[in-house]
Design a protein around this motif. Structure first.
Motif, mmCIF file in Angstrom:
data_model
loop_
_atom_site.group_PDB
_atom_site.id
_atom_site.type_symbol
_atom_site.label_atom_id
_atom_site.label_comp_id
_atom_site.label_asym_id
_atom_site.label_seq_id
_atom_site.Cartn_x
_atom_site.Cartn_y
_atom_site.Cartn_z
ATOM 1 N N GLU A 110 13.261 43.977 38.277
ATOM 2 C CA GLU A 110 12.413 43.806 39.436
ATOM 3 C C GLU A 110 12.587 43.093 40.687
ATOM 4 O O GLU A 110 12.339 43.364 41.554
ATOM 5 N N ARG A 111 13.502 42.058 40.359
ATOM 6 C CA ARG A 111 14.084 41.072 41.557
ATOM 7 C C ARG A 111 15.583 41.553 41.895
ATOM 8 O O ARG A 111 15.892 41.048 42.847
ATOM 9 N N ASP A 112 15.991 42.544 41.187
ATOM 10 C CA ASP A 112 17.215 42.980 41.609
ATOM 11 C C ASP A 112 18.205 41.859 41.509
ATOM 12 O O ASP A 112 19.107 41.856 42.107
ATOM 13 N N LEU A 113 18.207 40.956 40.536
ATOM 14 C CA LEU A 113 18.965 39.651 40.327
ATOM 15 C C LEU A 113 19.634 39.604 39.139
ATOM 16 O O LEU A 113 19.324 39.954 37.988
ATOM 17 N N VAL A 114 20.902 39.374 39.195
ATOM 18 C CA VAL A 114 22.020 39.306 38.052
ATOM 19 C C VAL A 114 22.210 37.860 37.994
ATOM 20 O O VAL A 114 22.367 37.065 38.876
ATOM 21 N N SER A 115 22.239 37.241 36.643
ATOM 22 C CA SER A 115 22.645 36.011 36.042
ATOM 23 C C SER A 115 23.867 36.218 35.226
ATOM 24 O O SER A 115 23.807 36.925 34.427
ATOM 25 N N PRO A 116 24.666 35.278 35.144
ATOM 26 C CA PRO A 116 25.347 34.960 34.004
ATOM 27 C C PRO A 116 24.618 34.720 32.759
ATOM 28 O O PRO A 116 23.719 34.050 33.106
ATOM 29 N N ALA A 117 24.990 35.280 31.793
ATOM 30 C CA ALA A 117 24.203 35.152 30.405
ATOM 31 C C ALA A 117 24.761 33.628 30.002
ATOM 32 O O ALA A 117 25.779 33.154 30.057
ATOM 33 N N GLU A 118 23.717 32.980 29.118
ATOM 34 C CA GLU A 118 24.014 31.980 28.372
ATOM 35 C C GLU A 118 24.680 32.416 27.126
ATOM 36 O O GLU A 118 24.293 32.859 26.329
ATOM 37 N N ILE A 119 26.044 31.709 27.080
ATOM 38 C CA ILE A 119 26.863 32.079 25.815
ATOM 39 C C ILE A 119 27.173 30.608 25.396
ATOM 40 O O ILE A 119 27.547 29.818 25.823
ATOM 41 N N SER A 120 26.831 30.532 23.835
ATOM 42 C CA SER A 120 26.968 29.411 23.166
ATOM 43 C C SER A 120 28.529 29.415 22.772
ATOM 44 O O SER A 120 29.212 30.364 22.892
ATOM 45 N N GLU A 121 28.933 28.051 22.524
ATOM 46 C CA GLU A 121 30.521 27.883 22.312
ATOM 47 C C GLU A 121 30.604 28.624 20.840
ATOM 48 O O GLU A 121 31.853 29.030 20.488
ATOM 49 N N THR A 122 29.800 28.582 19.949
ATOM 50 C CA THR A 122 29.878 29.462 18.828
ATOM 51 C C THR A 122 30.046 30.779 18.948
ATOM 52 O O THR A 122 30.717 31.366 17.913
ATOM 53 N N SER A 123 29.930 31.283 20.068
ATOM 54 C CA SER A 123 30.300 32.786 20.336
ATOM 55 C C SER A 123 31.850 33.139 20.483
ATOM 56 O O SER A 123 32.045 34.163 20.213
ATOM 57 N N PHE A 124 32.347 31.995 20.570
ATOM 58 C CA PHE A 124 33.797 32.174 20.795
ATOM 59 C C PHE A 124 34.638 32.271 19.234
ATOM 60 O O PHE A 124 35.835 32.332 19.162
ATOM 61 N N ASP A 125 33.893 31.865 18.294
ATOM 62 C CA ASP A 125 34.395 31.895 16.933
ATOM 63 C C ASP A 125 34.782 33.109 16.309
ATOM 64 O O ASP A 125 35.211 33.332 15.063
ATOM 65 N N VAL A 126 34.471 34.239 16.883
ATOM 66 C CA VAL A 126 34.762 35.528 16.322
ATOM 67 C C VAL A 126 36.313 35.669 15.840
ATOM 68 O O VAL A 126 36.986 35.330 16.416
#
Length: 126
Positions: A110-126
């Protein structure tokens, strides 16, 4: 097609370092393939760097302009409107949906707005 190696970059060393890093984690092969596919496109990498540089929401036209500047190495006044429009269209139709689906960016259409997603530190444990 063979690409010319860059003298300051040792591709073999980089690939081996990535393989060593991957071996130290328990990663699903599909997740690795998806991640590498996302990073395989230079415009997506530039787009992600733009979003990480600003670390705040940007309109997609502003992001497209910044991507065009970084890709061409010219200033905003020197960019053609057609080139910026081409970058915008490729971001909107191809790169942005992939990065949103991967959880790296968020998009408010609607606003044509891009934002960085909130990524938790635990996301990097893959």
């Amino acid at each position: 097609m063979t690409s010319t190696p860059h003298p300051e970059f040792n591709c073999a060393e980089f690939v081996l370092a990535v393989l060593d890093w991957l071996e130290s984690r328990e990663n699903a092969p599909e997740a690795i393939d998806t991640s590498l596919e996302l990073l395989a496109n230079s415009r997506r990498r530039v787009f992600l760097r733009v979003m990480r540089t600003y670390e705040e929401p940007l309109t997609l036209p502003d992001a497209a302009e910044e991507v065009a500047v970084r890709e061409t190495g010219v200033s905003v006044p020197e960019l053609s409107a057609e080139h910026v429009a081409d970058v915008y269209i490729s971001l909107y139709h191809d790169h942005l949906p992939r990065l949103v689906d991967a959880g790296l960016l968020e998009y408010d259409q609607e606003r044509d707005l891009v934002s960085p997603a909130e990524i938790s530190e635990t996301s990097f444990d893959v």
